[in-house]
Write a protein that holds these residues in place. Structure first.
Motif: not given
Length: 248
Positions: A2-3, A28-30, A108-109
């Motif tokens: 679960l994400n 966080e994960a693109g 990329s934040s």
């Protein structure tokens, strides 16, 4: 597994009779791809959050390359972007740049924040062409092709800068102009604006007014840099060209 993650819908594709496959861009994960089951149905709990340009919190199960949406909460719907053809076209171009120039599991934040700020700016009535040009500059920087505007790309000289070389990726001074016979002369006001785009933070974008004559100079410059160094046929940009051609 679960994400739970915040993301912006940058692509939405119908799948089967009632489902959608959405691509999110996240800090966080693109890029993340998620199946939203039943999202095409009006009464579905996922119909709103699976809309293009929506910024939300997404909860999904992921066991392979694609997740399955379990829950979602809208943070900003950006519905005004979808209700105006011109705004939707420019927002689609920006979303396509993010979709095609970023990778899975490589977030990329900074780029995420600029994407959200770009959507907010267009939604708030800021000039969408200028916002898109700033994002083109961000994409060039992100991809490692940020143009050099402060010094000659051939000799490093900081004075007498008069032309821009797409092929060399920056300005040339007068003695070095022969290095690229196709380099183009740029008006001083346009130079200043291009330098401003290079360091502009869309989160702090105030009221900006650019003359149509200057915009006509900027457009082929950014397009030349994008086409020379990235070389992608952008579907949304082609649609924008058609809109301009037929004055839609």
């Amino acid at each position: 597994m679960l994400n739970r993650i915040e993301g912006i819908v940058i692509r939405a594709m119908d799948y089967g009779e009632g489902h959608k496959i959405i691509t999110l861009y996240t800090k966080e994960a693109g890029r993340v791809t998620v199946m939203a089951r039943g999202a095409k149905k009006l009464k579905s709990r996922f119909s709103a959050i699976a809309q293009l340009f929506t910024y939300g919190e997404f909860v999904f199960f992921k066991t392979g390359a694609m997740g399955t949406l379990n829950h979602g909460e809208i943070i900003r719907s950006h519905h005004l972007l979808r209700e105006d053809l011109l705004k939707a076209a420019y927002a689609s171009y920006i979303a396509e740049m993010i979709d095609r120039m970023t990778e899975h599991e490589a977030g990329s934040s900074a780029l995420f924040e600029q994407l959200e700020a770009a959507f907010e700016a267009i939604e708030d009535g800021k000039d969408p062409q200028i916002v898109a040009h700033v994002m083109e500059m961000k994409i060039l920087e992100f991809s490692g092709y940020g143009p050099e505007f402060e010094a000659c790309v051939s000799c490093g000289r900081e004075t007498g800068l008069s032309v821009l070389s797409f092929q060399l990726g920056g300005v040339l001074c007068s003695p070095c102009q022969t290095k690229d016979p196709s380099a183009r002369h740029i008006e001083e006001g346009t130079w200043k604006l291009l330098r401003l785009f290079r360091r502009m933070d869309l989160r702090r974008l105030g009221k900006i007014s650019v003359k149509n004559e200057t915009k006509k100079q900027i457009k082929p410059i950014l397009r030349g840099l994008m086409d020379t160094h990235i070389g992608i046929q952008w579907k949304a940009r082609n649609f924008l060209d058609q809109m301009e051609k037929y004055e839609i």
